[in-house]
Every structure is written in C-alpha cells, then in structure tokens.
Design an enzyme around this catalytic site. Structure first.
Site, PDB file in Angstrom:
ATOM      1  CG  ASP A 457     -28.897 -50.693  30.198  1.00 33.89           C
ATOM      2  OD1 ASP A 457     -29.583 -51.611  31.692  1.00 33.89           O
ATOM      3  OD2 ASP A 457     -29.129 -50.728  29.413  1.00 33.89           O
ATOM      4  CG  ASP A 522     -34.665 -54.667  29.291  1.00 31.87           C
ATOM      5  OD1 ASP A 522     -35.262 -54.014  28.959  1.00 31.87           O
ATOM      6  OD2 ASP A 522     -33.420 -56.278  28.844  1.00 31.87           O
TER       7      ASP A 522
HETATM    8  C1  GLA Z   1     -30.234 -53.047  28.080  1.00 36.02           C
HETATM    9  C2  GLA Z   1     -31.320 -52.686  28.247  1.00 36.02           C
HETATM   10  C3  GLA Z   1     -32.536 -52.382  27.678  1.00 36.02           C
HETATM   11  C4  GLA Z   1     -31.784 -52.014  25.737  1.00 36.02           C
HETATM   12  C5  GLA Z   1     -30.444 -52.677  25.974  1.00 36.02           C
HETATM   13  C6  GLA Z   1     -29.673 -51.707  25.446  1.00 36.02           C
HETATM   14  O1  GLA Z   1     -30.723 -54.767  28.249  1.00 36.02           O
HETATM   15  O2  GLA Z   1     -32.707 -52.982  29.954  1.00 36.02           O
HETATM   16  O3  GLA Z   1     -33.758 -51.614  27.923  1.00 36.02           O
HETATM   17  O4  GLA Z   1     -31.175 -50.461  26.893  1.00 36.02           O
HETATM   18  O5  GLA Z   1     -29.653 -52.992  27.618  1.00 36.02           O
HETATM   19  O6  GLA Z   1     -28.218 -52.761  25.278  1.00 36.02           O
END
Ligand code: GLA
Length: 721
Positions: A457, A522
C-alpha cells in the site's frame, strides 16, 4: 506477426535515410530532417513499401509568412534549435547554457526496433532515443541522456517522448478522479495551446491521466481512430497534448510525456546518465476497444505476466479492520475456504503498535500483544485449508508514533510538520540504508510466515519530499522503490504483489512491471465499481484489476446493492471478497459458493479474452463483455446503473463476436434474482429453448430486459455447430 530483428550498422550523419518500423498492423516511419535529428513522418496504420516514397516526398510543409526561412519540421529531439516553439523534448543545461541542437551521431534499426544516438551542438551531452514496436502494435519509447563532458555538470529538467498527431485528431480524452472515485474520463476538443496533466504527488494519483487518448471526432468504444499515450512510471509525471498555430511540420499537433523532475533532482556529473521512463504509445482505428485490445495483448505478452489462474481472494479489511484476533480470523479463513476462496489476505493491523491508523507504520514486526504466538498459527491454518496466505504492508510509510521514526528521524523525507496525511510521512527510499532496512524487515516477515502474496500500500502523496541534502527526492525515491521491489522479487520469485495506493492511485505499467495486480479502488459499491473497472480496464486487462464483493451496504458510499449485482461486477476482474463472512446469512453463503464456482468456470475466458464495450445502449445502462480471441465464447454483463428515460427495449447491439458463427445465448442466473422494470421479458427469454443466432444478428442487436437500477444480468454465449 512476429518480426525478426536484425540490427544493422550505424548510419553516418548526413546520409539521407529512413527507418520504417512495422509490427502488429502499425507503422512508425522516421526520416532525418534538415537539422540532422530524425523526424517521425508517420505513426499509425501499417504502411506498404509503395506508400513510403509518396509520404517522404510530402513530408515538408509550405514556407509561410512571418516564419523561419526554411520549412518547419518536428524532430524526436524537438527544441528551439530545431525551430520548434512548443514543449521541448529535452530541457537540460550546463551551468546557465542550454543544451540544444541535437543531431544524429549513429543509429541502429531493425524491423521493429530503432535506436538513435544524438549529440548536442557542443558535443557535451548525448541522448539515445529507443523505440520498440511490439507484436501488438504498441510502441515502447524511452530516452537516455548521458553527460559526455569531461568536467561539467549537466542539469536535466525534462526528457519527454513526443509523437505527432494528424489534423483529424480533434478531441482529447483523459482521466481524473479522487479517492473511491478513480479513473473517470473527461474529454474536450484539441485547440491551440497545451493540455498538460501533471502529477506532483510522488505517485500517479487518483486523478492520474493514466491514459491520454487523442482521436477523431466523436470517437467511441467501437469506432474512431485514436492515438494514445501512457507514462509507465510510478512517480511524478506529465502528459501533454499540444497544438501550435504553425503545427508540427506536416503534422497538426503532438502527444507525449515523461517524468516530471524537479529543479536540481537530476544533476549528472561527467559520465553519469539519466534514463527516462518508458512512454507507451498505442494507435488504433477501431475505437477505444481497439486501443484496449492492443494494450491488453502487449501487457499479456510480458514474460512476467501472471499465468496461473487468478486465485479467488478474501481480504480482511472491510471484514474486521484493525480488530485482529486469531480466533475470529481463523473462523473467517475456515468459512472462506469452505466457500471456495483460494487466497486469504490479512490486511492492515497485524504489526507492532498498529491498533488504529495513528501509529505503527514502519515497525514491521508482528505485534506481540495481539498475536502472542506470531502470525504462524494463522498462516499455517490458512495453508492447511488449501489457501495462499497474503499480508498487507505499507513499506514506504512511517507514523511519527513508531519506533522507526523515533530511532531514525533522518530517514524521513521532510514535509512541513503540519502536512501529515493519515498521520504518516514517507521514508526516503533514495537512501540505501533505508532500502536495506525495509528489505530485511519484509524478507523476514515473508520468510518466517510463508507469505505468498503482499498487498503493498501507499496511502499518501509525497509532497515537499525533501531529502537530507535539502533537495526534493521523488525521482531517486521512486527508483529506490523499484529497487526494493526488484530485490524482494529476486529473493522470493513465487511471491505475488498487489499495488495499492489508497485504492487505485498507483496503477501504472512501471509498478506493474514488478507487481501482479492493482487494487482499483477502495470503493466496492458496484455502481461506482462499474465505472472504475470499465475505465481502468481501458489500460489494464481484467486479471490485473482487483475486484471484490463487499457487504450489502457499501462501507464507502453507504449505498445498498443486491448480492447478484455485486457478484456480477466483481466477476469481471481478479475477483475477491471483502466482507465479514461471519455476519452473512446461510442463503448469502450459498450464493457466494455459487459465485465462486462460476468465477472458477469463467476465469480462463475472462482473463484471456478481448474486452468489448457497447456504445449503443440507453442512457443509464452499460454493456460490457469479454470475447475469447477465437470468437468461440463470450460473457457479457447487461448493467443498469440508473433508471431508463425511455419505455423501450429496442435491440441492443452485442458487438465483438464472429459475425458468421452461430451462438447459443444463455442467461447465467445462478447469482440470484435480477430485478426487472417490466411485466414480462422479451419473448426469446421466455422460450424453453436457448436462443441461437449469428454474431451478425447479435451485432444488430437483441431486445434485453429493462432492468431496475442497481441490477446486472450475465449473458453467456457459446459458438455452436
Ligand atoms: C488503504 C487501502 C485499503 C486498506 C487500508 C488499510 O486505504 O486502500 O484497502 O488496505 O489502506 O489501512
């Protein structure tokens, strides 16, 4: 379509020459212009040998009033010394003196590759322009700049790969977006001036112009001629379409881009080199789907492209968030395996001090309070259940509230203290010690816990991103990020990696050269996802796009969606679940198991076929599908995202099939009820027998049910006879 490459010896400066690259139905023709730097005479449809003399004879424009005293041209190294008043290909200087007037020193060329080495007027710098036209007709272009001086520093401000556009390219389409709303198209006429899209975010960004398309008037998915460009780079970058009143030689405008570097970021000492990212150019006269078909074929031909069936995945983020507990997660894994899940991914929250998003980033060891026996009991259980084990990391980031930040404040790229973002800063990966530390930490956790998959990430923009020496470090940091990925993959050749950046903010072909999929967004709300996946798929094939079924009520939009709509939507990617299965009802689990079986049945087709998107649908509806390359089978989704403005079920063209083949058309209804806004379906759907009709009739169209918004119907077509 394969072309053999025989490189021949360098040509001498001053020889009249042409280089014709031809592959995959595309031609790129270079000539050496009057200033000695090659020009592109043609980029587009494949030329025959007979076309070339005429093209060359007509490659110089008229001499106009109030202009230079020789005809204008547009060279690959376009700049002021070449009479080009637009954005230059190369901006560099020694002290205060611009480096200009690049002319050809040597070239090597084969049927589909060419390399031109140019030196500046003072012979202090060299730039090597490389072009490779692959079997899919996609052009990969890059430039290397060398400081060939003995004792002077060369400051490089920009290196761009620029290609010409003809006058019939009159509209530009690119993309913008925000968190949970990625990759939304915007389009406008090309006018005089520069349409410049820059990312200074240290990553492409949610609003990335990840593909810029210039095309003929009204180009659509299935029609129009298009010239497109993508910068295969994960750091700062720029894309431009530019039209000057005087055009660009006999061309009307230009398209291209490169890395966006900051003043003082690229300072080459004698003997040092700057290598630009690859810019990927695609031409098609078959509309946006034609561009997509070439890009997908090109991407799928990479040796590193994932070739094993894409495992159905469960990600724990929207299921448990930071609430980690071995018993709960073991139960979740057991249910997931029973329903057909093949990869279990433990998201954020497993490492030291990470009870919420305020602390812990940087401390990549298992949190002993939450996981007293480490992650091994969970990963062993996951493996025993026959699934792969995946783990979330955010390696480049650090919370000020972490042991790492306290021990090594000098490792952080400096930002104004008030400019924390999700309570975090960025580590300076231009430093070897930082890369070595991260490599050691990731390597250990991966090795000790049998990690098969990493969700990588990147949840903030790099902003000021000032390194210890006081200069902006985005360029060197991006290279450090690539080095880290490359070395990790070298140590763990079977490890798969997902590129996530708060969803789809880092979904470029630079990162995908080192990773195996992107997390598109997301947002798991299928209404949004239909758009996000549709447009992300313009560049990337569906097997590289993570697509999950979330809970009934979307966690990011709070909109409710039926299971069948969520399931059809997630089917058209690398499918997964992001849902607390413990909270699901028995009938939902039955439906998930049926969906998992359908995904396993169809993924071979979905992950190798040709992407097709229908243009001629009612407003508020979408038709998209995947057709097997030989035309023998296809799956289409008939989707309604808004109510219809009409009371009609006129024929909906189903394009992209073999017109002469006959197809059996079946509705795959195992995903549950698809709600209709009608008394009864069209007659063909009420017959006991399946519909059989030719691809030609399907291209003309068949009436499809008028669905209620938030519903999607899956059509499965197989060639018969
Ligand atoms: C980001 C990612 C999510 C999740 C969160 C965890 O927002 O896009 O899918 O993994 O971090 O903190």
């Amino acid at each position: 379509m394969t072309s053999s490459i025989k490189l021949h010896d360098a040509q001498k400066v001053g020889e009249a020459s042409t280089v014709h690259l031809r592959n995959g139905g595309v031609s790129l023709l270079f000539t050496v212009d009057s200033f000695g730097a090659p020009s592109i005479a043609h980029w587009g449809a494949a030329l025959s040998d007979a076309d070339i003399p005429g093209l060359l004879a007509t490659s110089s424009p008229a001499l106009l009033n109030s202009s230079f005293d020789i005809p204008r041209s547009f060279s690959i190294a376009a700049g002021r010394a070449h009479g080009w008043s637009g954005t230059p290909a190369i901006e560099a200087q020694y002290d205060e003196r611009p480096v200009e007037g690049f002319s050809l020193v040597e070239s090597t060329a084969g049927e589909s590759q060419a390399r031109f080495v140019l030196a500046d007027a003072d012979s202090l710098a060299r730039s090597t322009f490389s072009y490779r036209l692959d079997d899919a007709g996609v052009l990969h272009a890059s430039v290397v700049v060398d400081n060939t001086s003995v004792d002077r520093r060369l400051d490089v401000a920009a290196v761009r790969t620029l290609l010409p556009l003809p006058g019939r390219a009159v509209e530009v389409m690119d993309f913008t977006g925000r968190w949970t709303h990625e990759h939304r198209p915007q389009r406008m006429p090309i006018q005089d001036g520069t349409w410049l899209r820059s990312s200074r975010r240290g990553r492409p960004g949610h609003d990335s112009s990840y593909l810029t398309l210039a095309g003929t008037e009204g180009f659509r998915f299935r029609s129009g001629e298009i010239w497109a460009a993508h910068v295969a780079w994960s750091g700062n970058q720029e894309m431009l379409v530019e039209r000057l009143p005087e055009g660009a030689g006999v061309h009307r405008a230009i398209i291209g881009g490169g890395e966006l570097v900051d003043a003082a970021e690229i300072r080459l000492q004698p003997g040092e080199t700057y290598a630009s990212p690859e810019v990927v150019f695609t031409w098609s006269d078959q509309g946006i789907d034609g561009i997509t078909a070439r890009l997908h074929a090109s991407i799928r031909s990479r040796p590193s492209h994932p070739r094993t069936p894409r495992p159905l995945l469960l990600n724990t983020w929207e299921a448990v968030y930071f609430d980690h507990d071995l018993e709960t997660l073991t139960r979740l894994a057991t249910t997931a395996a029973e329903l057909g899940v093949e990869r279990f991914v433990l998201d954020d929250g497993w490492f030291h001090g990470r009870r919420d998003d305020h602390a812990g980033l940087g401390d990549w060891h298992v949190d002993a309070d939450v996981w007293p026996d480490g992650l091994k009991p969970l990963s062993d259980r996951v493996h025993a259940l026959g699934m792969q084990f995946g783990l979330w990391f955010e390696p480049e980031m650090v919370n000020p509230d972490s042991d790492l930040a306290r021990q090594h404040p000098e490792w952080l790229l400096r930002e104004s203290p008030s400019l924390e973002w999700r309570h975090q800063f960025v580590l300076d990966l231009s430093r070897d010690d930082v890369v070595a530390h991260l490599l050691d930490r990731l390597d250990r956790v991966i090795s000790e816990n049998g990690v098969d998959f990493v969700k990588w990430d990147h949840n903030r923009d790099l902003h000021a991103a000032i390194g210890a020496g006081g200069a902006r470090r985005v360029h060197a940091h991006t290279l450090g990020f690539y080095r880290l990925l490359d070395e990790l993959r070298r140590r763990h050749p079977l490890l798969e990696i997902e590129s996530c950046a708060s969803g789809g903010a880092r979904a470029d072909l630079g990162v995908l050269a080192r990773t195996d999929r992107v997390w598109a967004s997301d947002c798991n709300d299928p209404i949004e996802r239909q758009q996000i996946q549709r447009w992300t798929q313009t560049l990337l094939p569906p097997e590289l796009i993570g697509a999950h079924i979330g809970p009934t009520e979307s966690h990011t939009t709070h909109r409710h969606a039926d299971f069948s709509f969520r399931a059809v939507t997630a089917l058209f990617g690398h499918a997964g679940l992001e849902w607390d299965l413990a909270a699901t009802k028995t009938e939902e689990r039955t439906a998930i198991a049926a969906w998992a079986a359908l995904y396993r049945e169809l993924r071979g087709l979905l992950h190798s076929g040709v992407t097709v998107r229908g243009d001629d649908v009612d407003r508020g509806a979408l038709l998209h599908g995947i057709v097997r390359p030989d035309g023998g089978e296809a799956v289409f989704a008939w989707v309604r995202v808004q109510t219809s403005a009409t009371a009609s079920t006129a024929r909906v063209p189903i394009p992209g099939l073999d017109p002469t083949s006959s197809y059996r058309v079946r509705v795959r209804d195992e995903l549950g009820t698809v709600s209709r806004h009608e008394v009864a379906d069209p007659a063909w759907l009420r017959c006991d027998d399946d519909l059989v009709c030719t691809g030609a009739v399907l291209a003309e169209g068949i009436p499809l049910p008028l669905l209620n918004p938030g519903h999607a119907m899956l059509l499965h077509l197989t060639a018969v006879g």
